[in-house]
Design an enzyme around this catalytic site. Structure first.
Site: not given
Ligand SMILES: *Cc1c(COP(=O)(O)O)cnc(C)c1O
Length: 340
Positions: A34, A122, A235, A282
């Site tokens: 992701k 969650r 800055y 920046m």
């Molecule tokens: C992002 C995610 C993971 C991966 O977690 P890591 O700590 O990066 O290995 C696993 N399961 C779910 C549901 C996630 O959202």
């Protein structure tokens, strides 16, 4: 000369995947790609992870999954986040994706993983109830796999009890931290992101878990100057030279993902660790030198012994957030993929 260069080492990624598979000792490895593979580039990372033995890809949104489906036609792709709309569900069905359902109706004619909330508080169902025929997997997500083993054990026990009546379904609970250090969390598959990228889920040196960083970020000194005593850089005049001080200006700033709160962290200049001084701008930051160095001297921001974990500690965040924030647009950085 480019302002900076990002190198993605897919050889390291493959070794991390094999390392995870060896630690898992049987359960499948599902590569979590992701957010463009935590800023590493999802399409290439996915290919390398699958080549090294991962058997599925996990993303957050249907859009992310569709981008991967074209490249990887026969591979299991699981959308971890809730589908936004019935149009999303229809697109997912057409693309042979698998959905995670954590609430409400289970859509039909598409493989579904039901997500149980065992303590993350969650996304997730409080209880399983009746299980429709298109459900292929049961999953949960751990809140403290990197920090609180007792709470994790309690979550795993709830998951075990809730899923025991359904031995025919796939079960998966582990993220990277659990895959590496909690054998009881492994079940049928582990969903690993951060460890694939060679970053420690524990904020430690990734070498402790046999992992190698995949992302390397380098730049150079674009200007070098001697600040007379009493003169400042950046800055807000947050760094004032007490005595004449050589500083180098690196053409990378928070718009590139080198965060504004990284003042004080160390980067490697001509092979030596040197502190970032003054306010990060920046498009540039300053580094304190111990002598005059030529313009063009290489600076390592991440990799080759400069740990993203150290930067995260200075910035008061985690490597996940820093990695996702690194800007990869070609107008800002040159990206190269290597296979070491
Ligand atoms: C992002 C995610 C993971 C991966 O977690 P890591 O700590 O990066 O290995 C696993 N399961 C779910 C549901 C996630 O959202």
């Amino acid at each position: 000369m480019h302002r900076s260069e990002i190198t993605i080492d897919l050889g390291a990624l493959r070794r991390n995947a094999r390392r995870l598979l060896a630690v898992l000792g049987g359960p499948e490895l599902w590569a979590v790609v992701k957010a463009d593979a935590y800023g590493h580039g999802a399409v290439q990372v996915a290919g390398a992870a699958l080549g090294a033995g991962a058997t599925a890809l996990c993303v957050a949104t249907v859009g992310e999954a569709l981008a991967l489906r074209q490249q990887y036609p026969g591979v299991r792709i699981v959308v971890l986040g809730p589908p936004g709309s019935s149009r999303d569900v229809a697109k997912a069905r057409d693309a042979a994706l698998e959905l995670v359902i954590a609430d409400g109706e289970v859509p039909d004619a598409i493989p579904v993983h039901l997500k149980l909330d065992t303590g993350m508080g969650r996304w997730g169902l409080d209880r399983l109830g009746e299980i429709p025929a298109n459900v292929v997997g049961l999953m949960t997500h751990l809140a403290t796999a990197d920090s609180d083993l007792r709470f994790t054990e309690w979550q795993l026990e709830r998951f075990r009890q809730a899923t025991a009546p359904h031995p025919q379904l796939l079960r998966h609970a582990a993220n990277s931290a659990a895959a590496l250090r909690i054998p009881a969390a492994r079940f049928d598959a582990a969903r690993c992101g951060i460890a694939l990228y060679g970053l420690s889920p524990f904020g430690e040196d990734p070498a402790e878990d046999g992992l190698e960083p995949v992302l390397h970020w380098t730049s150079h000194l674009a200007q070098v100057k001697l600040l007379p005593g009493g003169y400042s850089t950046g800055y807000g005049r947050r760094f004032v030279a007490g005595e004449p001080t050589w500083i180098g200006i690196v053409p990378v700033g928070y718009a590139d993902g080198f965060r504004r709160n990284l003042t004080g962290t160390e980067v490697r200049v001509a092979g030596e660790l040197r502190p970032v001084v003054g306010t990060v701008s920046m498009d540039a930051f300053a580094v304190e030198l111990d002598r005059e160095l030529p313009v063009g001297t290489p600076v390592t921001l991440v990799g080759h012994g400069v740990l993203l974990e150290s930067h995260a500690r200075v910035a008061g965040t985690i490597t996940y957030e820093l990695a996702c924030g690194i800007e990869l647009r070609p107008e800002r950085v040159r990206k190269t993929v290597v296979h070491s």
